[in-house]
Design a protein around this motif. Structure first.
Motif, mmCIF file in Angstrom:
data_model
loop_
_atom_site.group_PDB
_atom_site.id
_atom_site.type_symbol
_atom_site.label_atom_id
_atom_site.label_comp_id
_atom_site.label_asym_id
_atom_site.label_seq_id
_atom_site.Cartn_x
_atom_site.Cartn_y
_atom_site.Cartn_z
ATOM 1 N N ASN A 1 0.782 -1.399 -0.211
ATOM 2 C CA ASN A 1 0.144 -0.207 -0.234
ATOM 3 C C ASN A 1 0.954 1.110 0.286
ATOM 4 O O ASN A 1 0.504 2.279 -0.454
ATOM 5 C CB ASN A 1 -1.070 0.153 1.377
ATOM 6 C CG ASN A 1 -2.144 0.969 0.854
ATOM 7 O OD1 ASN A 1 -2.262 1.432 0.175
ATOM 8 N ND2 ASN A 1 -2.941 1.309 2.562
ATOM 9 N N ALA B 1 1.791 1.678 -2.916
ATOM 10 C CA ALA B 1 0.706 2.328 -4.201
ATOM 11 C C ALA B 1 0.780 3.583 -4.223
ATOM 12 O O ALA B 1 0.221 4.433 -5.160
ATOM 13 C CB ALA B 1 0.022 1.373 -3.777
ATOM 14 N N ASN B 2 0.404 4.190 -3.479
ATOM 15 C CA ASN B 2 0.546 5.833 -2.682
ATOM 16 C C ASN B 2 1.682 6.506 -3.359
ATOM 17 O O ASN B 2 1.194 7.557 -3.429
ATOM 18 C CB ASN B 2 0.181 5.662 -1.086
ATOM 19 C CG ASN B 2 -0.303 7.026 -0.737
ATOM 20 O OD1 ASN B 2 -0.713 7.736 -1.208
ATOM 21 N ND2 ASN B 2 0.366 7.671 0.508
ATOM 22 N N GLU B 3 2.605 5.164 -2.745
ATOM 23 C CA GLU B 3 4.318 6.624 -3.548
ATOM 24 C C GLU B 3 3.765 7.035 -4.791
ATOM 25 O O GLU B 3 4.097 7.745 -4.991
ATOM 26 C CB GLU B 3 5.017 6.261 -2.784
ATOM 27 C CG GLU B 3 5.448 5.932 -1.317
ATOM 28 C CD GLU B 3 5.907 7.825 -1.054
ATOM 29 O OE1 GLU B 3 6.662 8.212 -1.735
ATOM 30 O OE2 GLU B 3 4.983 8.122 -0.387
ATOM 31 N N SER B 4 3.562 5.895 -5.181
ATOM 32 C CA SER B 4 3.510 5.789 -6.970
ATOM 33 C C SER B 4 2.391 7.205 -7.166
ATOM 34 O O SER B 4 2.462 7.400 -8.698
ATOM 35 C CB SER B 4 3.200 4.370 -7.722
ATOM 36 O OG SER B 4 3.911 3.560 -7.607
ATOM 37 N N GLN B 5 1.350 7.077 -6.567
ATOM 38 C CA GLN B 5 0.100 8.578 -6.818
ATOM 39 C C GLN B 5 0.800 9.275 -7.347
ATOM 40 O O GLN B 5 0.537 10.484 -7.121
ATOM 41 C CB GLN B 5 -0.702 7.932 -6.272
ATOM 42 C CG GLN B 5 -2.010 6.548 -6.911
ATOM 43 C CD GLN B 5 -2.503 6.529 -8.291
ATOM 44 O OE1 GLN B 5 -2.577 8.027 -8.880
ATOM 45 N NE2 GLN B 5 -1.831 5.892 -8.880
ATOM 46 N N GLN B 6 1.512 9.562 -5.746
ATOM 47 C CA GLN B 6 2.302 11.018 -5.402
ATOM 48 C C GLN B 6 3.278 11.420 -6.406
ATOM 49 O O GLN B 6 2.843 12.603 -6.475
ATOM 50 C CB GLN B 6 3.135 10.814 -3.998
ATOM 51 C CG GLN B 6 1.522 11.172 -2.567
ATOM 52 C CD GLN B 6 0.542 11.979 -2.760
ATOM 53 O OE1 GLN B 6 1.242 12.987 -3.020
ATOM 54 N NE2 GLN B 6 -0.783 11.584 -2.434
ATOM 55 N N LYS C 1 3.210 10.038 -9.326
ATOM 56 C CA LYS C 1 2.288 11.055 -10.777
ATOM 57 C C LYS C 1 1.837 12.082 -10.470
ATOM 58 O O LYS C 1 1.925 12.009 -11.817
ATOM 59 C CB LYS C 1 1.218 9.824 -11.266
ATOM 60 C CG LYS C 1 0.117 9.489 -12.350
ATOM 61 C CD LYS C 1 -0.654 8.048 -12.243
ATOM 62 C CE LYS C 1 -0.843 8.276 -13.619
ATOM 63 N NZ LYS C 1 -1.863 7.058 -14.265
ATOM 64 N N LYS C 2 1.174 12.070 -8.853
ATOM 65 C CA LYS C 2 0.204 14.118 -9.596
ATOM 66 C C LYS C 2 1.837 14.505 -10.172
ATOM 67 O O LYS C 2 1.889 16.272 -10.313
ATOM 68 C CB LYS C 2 0.073 13.907 -8.190
ATOM 69 C CG LYS C 2 -1.055 13.127 -8.375
ATOM 70 C CD LYS C 2 -1.901 13.488 -6.698
ATOM 71 C CE LYS C 2 -3.376 12.530 -7.351
ATOM 72 N NZ LYS C 2 -3.726 12.702 -5.485
#
Length: 130
Positions: free
Chosen positions: A4, A7-12, A14-15
């Motif tokens: 998790n 996954a959170n780091e990947s979204q950050q 990407k943003k």
């Protein structure tokens, strides 16, 4: 660390990448239905790559206004260079106007951003032919 977290780091990440691209891209409206886009991508000469978008009745016309080839061969005298560039242009699915040197393609609303980015990448590649 757990899955998790990544996954959170990947979204950050990407943003953050999206924000950086947005900050580095300039869009200037040059007519009611046309925009000049200054991208973050640089050509072989270290200059920003521009593209132009014109909204037509039911599509967008995305082009380079002839800048790409003009910058590397202003006199349009190097036929080998122009032939090589034309091969790349057509292979990438773009149109080429031999009279003006413009590279362009049509896009619908859904494909507009992808076509812009493909043109920018193509312009960068062509700039290294010289």
């Amino acid at each position: 660390m757990n899955q998790n977290y990544f996954a959170n780091e990947s979204q950050q990440l990407k943003k953050a990448i999206g924000s950086w691209v947005q900050d580095q891209t300039q869009i200037c409206q040059i007519a009611d239905n046309a925009w000049e886009i200054v991208t973050f991508v640089q050509d072989a000469m270290g200059e920003s790559i521009y593209c132009f978008v014109e909204q037509k009745d039911n599509y967008f016309r995305v082009g380079d206004d002839g800048r790409t080839l003009f910058k590397i061969d202003p006199s349009a005298s190097d036929q080998n260079l122009l032939d090589s560039a034309e091969e790349l242009i057509l292979a990438d699915g773009f149109e080429y106007d031999a009279n003006t040197g413009e590279i362009w393609a049509q896009a619908d609303e859904e494909s507009l951003v992808a076509v812009i980015m493909e043109l920018v990448q193509l312009a960068a590649a062509i700039s290294y032919l010289s």
